[in-house]
Design a protein around this motif. Structure first.
Motif, PDB file in Angstrom:
ATOM      1  N   ILE A 404      -7.278  17.999  11.656  1.00 13.44           N
ATOM      2  CA  ILE A 404      -8.463  18.787  11.344  1.00 13.44           C
ATOM      3  C   ILE A 404      -8.055  19.846  10.326  1.00 13.44           C
ATOM      4  CG2 ILE A 404     -10.141  20.454  12.240  1.00 13.44           C
ATOM      5  CD1 ILE A 404     -10.024  18.941  14.888  1.00 13.44           C
ATOM      6  N   ARG A 405      -8.752  19.879   9.226  1.00 16.95           N
ATOM      7  CA  ARG A 405      -8.460  20.873   8.190  1.00 16.95           C
ATOM      8  C   ARG A 405      -9.013  22.228   8.646  1.00 16.95           C
ATOM      9  NH1 ARG A 405      -7.960  20.855   2.140  1.00 16.95           N
ATOM     10  NH2 ARG A 405      -8.777  22.860   1.412  1.00 16.95           N
ATOM     11  N   VAL A 406      -8.163  23.249   8.564  1.00 16.76           N
ATOM     12  CA  VAL A 406      -8.527  24.591   9.020  1.00 16.76           C
ATOM     13  C   VAL A 406      -8.297  25.584   7.879  1.00 16.76           C
ATOM     14  CG1 VAL A 406      -8.070  26.408  10.713  1.00 16.76           C
ATOM     15  CG2 VAL A 406      -7.855  24.003  11.379  1.00 16.76           C
ATOM     16  N   GLU A 407      -9.279  26.457   7.649  1.00 17.55           N
ATOM     17  CA  GLU A 407      -9.166  27.482   6.610  1.00 17.55           C
ATOM     18  C   GLU A 407      -8.964  28.852   7.241  1.00 17.55           C
ATOM     19  OE1 GLU A 407     -12.601  27.289   4.118  1.00 17.55           O
ATOM     20  OE2 GLU A 407     -11.868  25.544   2.998  1.00 17.55           O
ATOM     21  N   LEU A 408      -8.084  29.649   6.624  1.00 12.02           N
ATOM     22  CA  LEU A 408      -7.806  31.010   7.063  1.00 12.02           C
ATOM     23  C   LEU A 408      -7.851  31.954   5.880  1.00 12.02           C
ATOM     24  CD1 LEU A 408      -4.646  30.666   9.362  1.00 12.02           C
ATOM     25  CD2 LEU A 408      -6.982  31.067  10.117  1.00 12.02           C
ATOM     26  N   GLU A 409      -8.059  33.219   6.156  1.00  8.68           N
ATOM     27  CA  GLU A 409      -7.895  34.216   5.103  1.00  8.68           C
ATOM     28  C   GLU A 409      -6.448  34.186   4.626  1.00  8.68           C
ATOM     29  OE1 GLU A 409     -10.143  36.043   3.633  1.00  8.68           O
ATOM     30  OE2 GLU A 409     -11.749  35.226   4.886  1.00  8.68           O
ATOM     31  N   ASN A 410      -6.262  34.352   3.338  1.00 10.34           N
ATOM     32  CA  ASN A 410      -4.921  34.280   2.750  1.00 10.34           C
ATOM     33  C   ASN A 410      -4.076  35.461   3.199  1.00 10.34           C
ATOM     34  OD1 ASN A 410      -2.684  33.852   1.109  1.00 10.34           O
ATOM     35  ND2 ASN A 410      -3.934  33.092  -0.584  1.00 10.34           N
ATOM     36  N   ASN A 427     -17.085  25.215   7.739  1.00  8.72           N
ATOM     37  CA  ASN A 427     -17.398  25.929   6.507  1.00  8.72           C
ATOM     38  C   ASN A 427     -18.649  25.323   5.862  1.00  8.72           C
ATOM     39  OD1 ASN A 427     -16.517  23.553   5.380  1.00  8.72           O
ATOM     40  ND2 ASN A 427     -14.752  24.427   4.323  1.00  8.72           N
ATOM     41  N   ALA A 428     -19.083  25.940   4.777  1.00 11.48           N
ATOM     42  CA  ALA A 428     -20.382  25.590   4.188  1.00 11.48           C
ATOM     43  C   ALA A 428     -20.473  24.135   3.740  1.00 11.48           C
ATOM     44  CB  ALA A 428     -20.676  26.522   3.007  1.00 11.48           C
ATOM     45  N   ASP A 429     -19.378  23.572   3.207  1.00 11.38           N
ATOM     46  CA  ASP A 429     -19.469  22.198   2.702  1.00 11.38           C
ATOM     47  C   ASP A 429     -19.025  21.159   3.726  1.00 11.38           C
ATOM     48  OD1 ASP A 429     -16.743  22.502   2.737  1.00 11.38           O
ATOM     49  OD2 ASP A 429     -16.463  22.380   0.575  1.00 11.38           O
ATOM     50  N   GLY A 430     -18.720  21.597   4.953  1.00  5.70           N
ATOM     51  CA  GLY A 430     -18.400  20.663   6.021  1.00  5.70           C
ATOM     52  C   GLY A 430     -17.038  20.017   5.926  1.00  5.70           C
ATOM     53  N   THR A 431     -16.135  20.591   5.142  1.00  3.55           N
ATOM     54  CA  THR A 431     -14.816  19.975   4.946  1.00  3.55           C
ATOM     55  C   THR A 431     -13.732  20.582   5.821  1.00  3.55           C
ATOM     56  OG1 THR A 431     -14.310  21.501   3.133  1.00  3.55           O
ATOM     57  CG2 THR A 431     -15.342  19.392   2.552  1.00  3.55           C
ATOM     58  N   ALA A 432     -14.027  21.663   6.532  1.00  2.00           N
ATOM     59  CA  ALA A 432     -12.990  22.331   7.323  1.00  2.00           C
ATOM     60  C   ALA A 432     -13.633  23.200   8.397  1.00  2.00           C
ATOM     61  CB  ALA A 432     -12.101  23.187   6.419  1.00  2.00           C
ATOM     62  N   LEU A 433     -12.831  23.562   9.390  1.00  2.00           N
ATOM     63  CA  LEU A 433     -13.231  24.569  10.356  1.00  2.00           C
ATOM     64  C   LEU A 433     -12.617  25.902   9.963  1.00  2.00           C
ATOM     65  CD1 LEU A 433     -12.813  22.758  13.817  1.00  2.00           C
ATOM     66  CD2 LEU A 433     -14.883  23.008  12.435  1.00  2.00           C
ATOM     67  N   LYS A 434     -13.364  26.974  10.173  1.00  2.97           N
ATOM     68  CA  LYS A 434     -12.828  28.302   9.927  1.00  2.97           C
ATOM     69  C   LYS A 434     -11.934  28.688  11.099  1.00  2.97           C
ATOM     70  CE  LYS A 434     -16.868  29.749   7.249  1.00  2.97           C
ATOM     71  NZ  LYS A 434     -18.031  30.674   7.183  1.00  2.97           N
ATOM     72  N   GLY A 435     -10.778  29.242  10.792  1.00  2.00           N
ATOM     73  CA  GLY A 435      -9.838  29.587  11.837  1.00  2.00           C
ATOM     74  C   GLY A 435      -9.637  31.081  11.976  1.00  2.00           C
ATOM     75  N   ILE A 436      -9.352  31.521  13.191  1.00  3.21           N
ATOM     76  CA  ILE A 436      -8.993  32.903  13.450  1.00  3.21           C
ATOM     77  C   ILE A 436      -7.531  32.912  13.869  1.00  3.21           C
ATOM     78  CG2 ILE A 436      -9.463  34.941  14.859  1.00  3.21           C
ATOM     79  CD1 ILE A 436     -12.299  33.779  15.283  1.00  3.21           C
ATOM     80  N   LEU A 437      -6.697  33.645  13.134  1.00  2.00           N
ATOM     81  CA  LEU A 437      -5.265  33.660  13.385  1.00  2.00           C
ATOM     82  C   LEU A 437      -4.958  34.334  14.714  1.00  2.00           C
ATOM     83  CD1 LEU A 437      -2.409  33.041  12.282  1.00  2.00           C
ATOM     84  CD2 LEU A 437      -2.463  35.305  11.204  1.00  2.00           C
ATOM     85  N   CYS A 438      -4.238  33.608  15.568  1.00  2.06           N
ATOM     86  CA  CYS A 438      -3.797  34.185  16.842  1.00  2.06           C
ATOM     87  C   CYS A 438      -2.355  34.662  16.771  1.00  2.06           C
ATOM     88  CB  CYS A 438      -3.939  33.151  17.969  1.00  2.06           C
ATOM     89  SG  CYS A 438      -5.613  32.544  18.211  1.00  2.06           S
ATOM     90  N   GLY A 439      -1.561  34.069  15.872  1.00  2.00           N
ATOM     91  CA  GLY A 439      -0.176  34.503  15.722  1.00  2.00           C
ATOM     92  C   GLY A 439       0.700  33.374  15.216  1.00  2.00           C
ATOM     93  N   LYS A 440       1.851  33.741  14.628  1.00  2.00           N
ATOM     94  CA  LYS A 440       2.831  32.771  14.186  1.00  2.00           C
ATOM     95  C   LYS A 440       3.655  32.297  15.364  1.00  2.00           C
ATOM     96  CE  LYS A 440       5.184  33.696  10.442  1.00  2.00           C
ATOM     97  NZ  LYS A 440       5.957  34.391   9.379  1.00  2.00           N
ATOM     98  N   LEU A 441       4.163  31.052  15.255  1.00  2.78           N
ATOM     99  CA  LEU A 441       5.058  30.540  16.275  1.00  2.78           C
ATOM    100  C   LEU A 441       6.484  30.866  15.894  1.00  2.78           C
ATOM    101  CD1 LEU A 441       3.555  27.022  17.044  1.00  2.78           C
ATOM    102  CD2 LEU A 441       3.018  29.190  18.106  1.00  2.78           C
ATOM    103  N   ASP A 442       7.334  31.110  16.869  1.00  3.54           N
ATOM    104  CA  ASP A 442       8.749  31.374  16.593  1.00  3.54           C
ATOM    105  C   ASP A 442       9.438  30.086  16.139  1.00  3.54           C
ATOM    106  OD1 ASP A 442       8.943  33.629  19.393  1.00  3.54           O
ATOM    107  OD2 ASP A 442       8.510  34.027  17.280  1.00  3.54           O
TER     108      ASP A 442
END
Length: 442
Positions: A404-410, A427-442
């Motif tokens: 699943i393609r996911v978009e995040l703020e840069n 997102n508007a063109d239906g090509t991705a889901l908007k993501g909310i960053l929870c954190g980086k993995l170690d």
């Protein structure tokens, strides 16, 4: 042996058309030239050498190749123009006759580019030098990255299937592959370079082992043990070669993702026979069901050709209804293209361009429905995403394990990193889901 001093202070430009395999091979050519001292041109610079790696899967592909060659000749006046790839293999005389082309390399000679470059002298008159069009036996290892986060590892080349509509066996030769030990070492090198995801590529990768006596299952089992690689994806694999053992292994593996790409080509058994495919719709449906039984959230992409000779309106309706009932995620729809020398030309019934377009649009709309439904099922869930490089100011994107393609703020420092995100709305063109960053993995 080529005198590398002739490459001093030279610059090269590259143009690749077609499949991921071509991109991997162009990357290998680029490495050879770089090791000889040739730099890659930057934007606005003029090249001394231009390499065009071509495709010939359709007549449209041939046309795009000719346009690309003309463009490179125009943009880099005086450059030594090399054309290789499937179009060069199938129609060397046609390519050699294009103004500005200096060297045409067949598939067997592609790996020996340095030997053929010679003195880099432009031919003032006459046609280009064309390498002998020999039978293709050599397996040339390739692994590419370019500006991508994912690496593409060539594990197999060529095809023994001779489907009625296809010229690939003539363009790339018979099935052959690298050794598992060598491919595992290439994967280790990717890990050493910091690569985290590898896509296994080839022409008919499920046929792996024809030249080494090994199997594709043994290959994926060996690659799964390479430390440092977080993810593998299997590119297109024939349904009759996607064994239940491979599916079961992917389901429990440490690093292979729940993501499959399986060519169907037609959902009508009569058309599959005309195409000389090696399976029927019953087998295809069983493979989809097996994947879903092990991995309910697996992404399944499917190739379909519309308008092939012999595909009557009733046969197309069979295809549409069959696909409509499959639990798949996305369709890659191609319009049939006549290829000289293929057995399909002996089939009488011809589909008009208008009907091909209508059928393509219907299947593309069905694909959108299935992809949207698949994405929407995951809204609100958390997932691990491998982020890819983004231009400054643009939104970043990456993919979940099930593609699943996911978009995040840069955000700085996320390139080529695994992050945990919450999946939001489309997102508007239906090509991705908007993501909310929870954190980086170690």
């Amino acid at each position: 042996m080529t005198d590398n001093s002739i490459f001093r202070n030279k610059k090269a430009a590259y143009c690749t058309l077609g499949c991921k395999l071509n991109f991997a091979e162009t990357s290998t050519i680029g490495k050879m030239l770089k090791e000889a001292g040739v730099q890659t041109v930057q934007k606005g610079e003029k090249a001394d050498i231009c390499v065009i790696n071509t495709c010939s899967v359709t007549e449209v592909a041939d046309k795009k190749c000719r346009q690309a060659i003309h463009r490179m000749v125009k943009e880099h006046p005086g450059a030594f123009i090399v054309v290789t790839g499937c179009y060069a293999q199938l129609k060397p005389e046609q390519v050699a006759g294009i103004e500005g082309v200096d060297l045409v390399l067949g598939a067997e000679q592609k790996g020996d580019l340095m030997k053929y470059l010679g003195g880099l002298e432009k031919r003032a008159h006459g046609e280009a030098v064309t390498s002998p069009q020999q039978d293709i036996h050599t397996f040339v290892p390739s692994c590419s990255r370019g500006d991508r986060t994912r690496y593409f590892l060539k594990v197999q080349d060529g095809c023994d299937y001779f489907c009625s509509y296809c010229t690939i066996p003539f363009a790339r030769g018979r099935s052959r592959n690298g050794k598992i030990a060598d491919l595992r070492e290439q994967a280790r090198q990717v890990a050493a370079e910091g690569g985290k995801e590898i896509v296994l590529t080839g022409v008919n990768i499920g046929d792996f082992g024809k030249s080494t006596g090994e199997t594709f299952l043994e290959l994926v089992q060996a690659l799964d043990e390479v430390e440092g690689i977080e993810r593998y994806r299997i590119s297109s694999i024939e349904p009759n070669l996607l064994t239940d053992e491979i599916i079961a292994f992917v389901a429990q593996s440490k690093r292979f993702m729940p993501h499959f790409h399986i060519p169907l080509q037609s959902g009508c058994d009569e058309v599959l026979k005309l195409m000389r495919r090696r399976y029927d719709t019953k087998l295809f449906a069983s493979k989809v069901q097996t994947i879903k039984s092990y991995m309910p959230d697996a992404f399944i992409g499917v190739d379909v050709i519309v308008g092939t000779r012999g595909e009557t309106p009733d046969y197309f309706e069979h295809t549409y209804q069959f696909i409509e009932g499959l639990d798949i995620t996305q369709l890659h729809v191609f319009s049939y293209s006549e290829r000289p020398g293929t057995q399909a030309l002996k089939i009488d019934y011809v589909v008009s361009p208008e009907d091909k377009h209508i059928r393509s649009q219907r299947l593309l709309a069905l694909s959108d429905e299935k992809t949207t439904a698949f994405y929407e099922r995951h809204i609100g869930q958390e997932a691990v995403v491998l982020m890819e490089h983004a231009k400054a100011g643009a939104r970043m994107h990456g993919f979940t394990p099930n593609y699943i393609r996911v978009e995040l703020e840069n955000k700085e420092g996320l390139d080529n990193n695994l992050v945990r995100v919450q999946l939001g709305e489309m997102n508007a063109d239906g090509t991705a889901l908007k993501g909310i960053l929870c954190g980086k993995l170690d």
